[in-house]
Motif scaffolding. Structure first.
Motif, mmCIF file in Angstrom:
data_model
loop_
_atom_site.group_PDB
_atom_site.id
_atom_site.type_symbol
_atom_site.label_atom_id
_atom_site.label_comp_id
_atom_site.label_asym_id
_atom_site.label_seq_id
_atom_site.Cartn_x
_atom_site.Cartn_y
_atom_site.Cartn_z
ATOM 1 N N GLU A 10 -27.980 0.629 7.238
ATOM 2 C CA GLU A 10 -27.397 0.145 5.992
ATOM 3 C C GLU A 10 -28.357 0.443 4.851
ATOM 4 O OE1 GLU A 10 -26.423 -3.977 6.384
ATOM 5 O OE2 GLU A 10 -24.429 -3.544 7.202
ATOM 6 N N ARG B 29 -28.966 -0.272 1.023
ATOM 7 C CA ARG B 29 -28.567 -1.137 -0.092
ATOM 8 C C ARG B 29 -28.978 -0.502 -1.428
ATOM 9 N NH1 ARG B 29 -29.833 -4.348 4.170
ATOM 10 N NH2 ARG B 29 -28.334 -6.010 4.680
ATOM 11 N N LYS C 111 -14.754 0.223 -2.331
ATOM 12 C CA LYS C 111 -15.119 -0.231 -0.999
ATOM 13 C C LYS C 111 -14.270 0.489 0.044
ATOM 14 C CE LYS C 111 -15.700 -4.394 1.821
ATOM 15 N NZ LYS C 111 -15.570 -5.878 1.873
ATOM 16 N N SER D 126 -19.543 -0.111 2.419
ATOM 17 C CA SER D 126 -19.126 -1.311 3.151
ATOM 18 C C SER D 126 -19.167 -2.573 2.301
ATOM 19 C CB SER D 126 -20.012 -1.500 4.389
ATOM 20 O OG SER D 126 -21.376 -1.613 4.021
ATOM 21 N N GLN D 127 -19.859 -2.515 1.167
ATOM 22 C CA GLN D 127 -19.946 -3.686 0.281
ATOM 23 C C GLN D 127 -20.102 -3.197 -1.152
ATOM 24 O OE1 GLN D 127 -23.258 -4.592 -1.154
ATOM 25 N NE2 GLN D 127 -22.255 -6.112 -2.468
ATOM 26 N N LEU D 128 -19.379 -3.845 -2.072
ATOM 27 C CA LEU D 128 -19.455 -3.470 -3.480
ATOM 28 C C LEU D 128 -19.354 -4.738 -4.313
ATOM 29 C CD1 LEU D 128 -17.846 -0.392 -5.120
ATOM 30 C CD2 LEU D 128 -17.566 -2.612 -6.216
ATOM 31 N N SER D 129 -20.325 -4.954 -5.194
ATOM 32 C CA SER D 129 -20.405 -6.180 -5.982
ATOM 33 C C SER D 129 -19.772 -5.969 -7.356
ATOM 34 C CB SER D 129 -21.866 -6.622 -6.140
ATOM 35 O OG SER D 129 -21.961 -7.752 -6.968
ATOM 36 N N MET E 16 -24.258 -2.360 -4.174
ATOM 37 C CA MET E 16 -23.380 -1.854 -3.120
ATOM 38 C C MET E 16 -24.208 -1.550 -1.881
ATOM 39 S SD MET E 16 -22.477 2.039 -4.375
ATOM 40 C CE MET E 16 -21.903 1.489 -5.987
ATOM 41 N N THR E 17 -23.523 -1.424 -0.755
ATOM 42 C CA THR E 17 -24.175 -1.095 0.511
ATOM 43 C C THR E 17 -23.477 0.098 1.136
ATOM 44 O OG1 THR E 17 -24.766 -3.410 0.893
ATOM 45 C CG2 THR E 17 -24.838 -1.939 2.787
ATOM 46 N N SER F 94 -23.117 2.052 4.524
ATOM 47 C CA SER F 94 -23.360 1.903 5.969
ATOM 48 C C SER F 94 -23.046 3.194 6.682
ATOM 49 C CB SER F 94 -22.497 0.769 6.538
ATOM 50 O OG SER F 94 -22.801 -0.456 5.905
#
Length: 408
Positions: free
Chosen positions: A61, A63, A80, A209-212, A220-221, A223
């Motif tokens: 992952e 970040r 995402k 996999s992640q979005l703020s 964001m992340t 992966s």
């Protein structure tokens, strides 16, 4: 009266035999052990395992963070779930101070260039290094002592393998640094061409996999698409499990069980509370293709870890072993109480390390009547006799009976 006399004679006969056996200190009276049930030792593969729950997660992952002091966020260029490659645009922002941002980017570029040069030197140095054959551990200092490589020499082949693994690790680090450098150089190019707008690119390939949306860190992340299994061990289990142990990842999909191995066991628990039990993270990398995305992050799996393994082991069922001994039936017709050393146990089977050979006959019933170093007899196995299958009408039994009497 006649029956009473017979009964008295029978009791006297039994009593006399019991007294003779009891007083037989010189063992002049033959002792015979009757064996009703027996078996043989087998050759089989045995393993001691630990089954634990696990869940599929991304192997890596990455970040991504946004420094709000560098400027004002403008827009995301991904969503995402999107798949990205190295160099794909992620987001844009407007700088607040051109000179400050220029200096920051310049310093980061110089730092990465130095790190890349150092990694290239390490790879070149270790790749051209010839390892001498010796019995001691080889200690190598690289990059003016910044990196140390310790290799226990157990033959040229193993040494070369460790050398290749080290080169692969450093090559991977080099590729990561070069991707970061390329991203910073492109940001510098954007800054110089626009004067106020920078596009940040992806430093790695994978899935968003992640979005703020609220712009909280991490922004964001990314992966990796490759998955591995994550699990946790108790304090007792942590003492048993080591890296590189063979492991089967048991899935409920059509892929079934996938072969793999333990690639990481943490020495630090997830939480360290005095009143709570400690749990140590474990990662299992498994072999298998993700056919059309059958396996997904979050799928629960089982981890069947092989703690010990013995191939072609001599094995015997556990209930045939009595207090660390077995009753061996030797070829000369003697029953011997042999001490055995046991090893791995799998279900009802136990490995016999010492004290028995493959195919040894082992008696087990009636065990309470067995006596060591005595002649044994077994029940007559009528089906094993040839005459049992013959029809009397096909045999001139009178002739053979008279012939036998005549010979006697």
């Amino acid at each position: 009266m006649k029956k009473k006399r017979i009964l008295i004679i029978l009791l006297l006969f039994l009593a006399m035999n019991f007294i003779l056996v009891y007083l037989d200190d010189g063992e002049k009276v033959d002792r015979i052990t009757y064996v009703d049930e027996w078996t043989e030792t087998r050759v089989m593969d045995l393993r001691e395992n630990l089954v634990q729950n696990g869940v599929l997660t991304h192997v890596e992952e990455n970040r991504i963070y946004f420094d709000k002091q560098q400027g004002n966020f403008q827009s995301f260029m991904v969503e995402k779930g999107d798949a990205v490659e190295v160099g794909d645009p992620l987001y844009t922002y407007a700088v607040t101070d051109y000179n400050q941002t220029f200096r920051t980017l310049t310093n980061e570029i110089d730092r990465l260039e130095d790190e890349i040069n150092a990694l290239e030197s390490i790879i070149t140095e270790i790749d051209s290094y010839g390892f001498p054959l010796q019995d001691d551990t080889i200690e190598i200092s690289l990059n003016d002592g910044e990196d140390e490589l310790s290799i226990p020499v157990e033959g040229q082949l193993e040494t070369e393998y460790q050398k290749q693994q080290f080169v692969l690790q450093k090559t991977s680090e080099l590729a990561e640094k070069e991707a970061q450098l390329s991203s910073l150089e492109n940001q510098m190019s954007d800054l110089e061409s626009t004067g106020d707008t920078i596009t940040v690119e992806s430093p790695s390939a994978g899935i968003i996999s992640q979005l703020s949306v609220s712009l909280d860190d991490p922004l964001m992340t990314i992966s990796s698409e490759e998955l591995h299994a994550y699990g946790e061990l108790t304090e007792e289990q942590r003492q048993l499990v080591e890296e590189e142990m063979v492991t089967e990842v048991m899935t409920d999909t059509e892929l079934g069980d996938l072969p793999g191995a333990v690639t990481y066991v943490s020495d630090v628990p997830e939480e360290n509370q005095l009143e709570d039990s400690s749990h140590y993270p474990i990662n299992v990398t498994f072999d298998g293709e993700f056919q059309e995305g059958i396996l997904k992050p979050g799928y629960h799996v089982g981890l069947d870890i092989t703690l010990k393994e013995s191939l072609d082991a001599i094995a015997l069922e556990q209930d045939k072993i009595f207090d660390g001994t077995i009753w061996k039936m030797t070829e000369d017709g003697t029953l011997i109480n042999a001490v055995v050393t046991t090893g791995i146990q799998e279900h009802q089977w136990v490995e016999i390390v010492e004290g028995a050979q493959a195919g040894d006959a082992v008696a087990y019933d009636p065990e309470e009547r067995f006596r060591d170093d005595t002649t044994f007899i077994t029940a007559l196995d009528l089906p094993a006799l040839t005459w049992y299958f013959m029809h009397p009408e096909n045999i001139d039994w009178k002739r053979y009976m008279l012939l036998g009497i005549g010979v006697r």
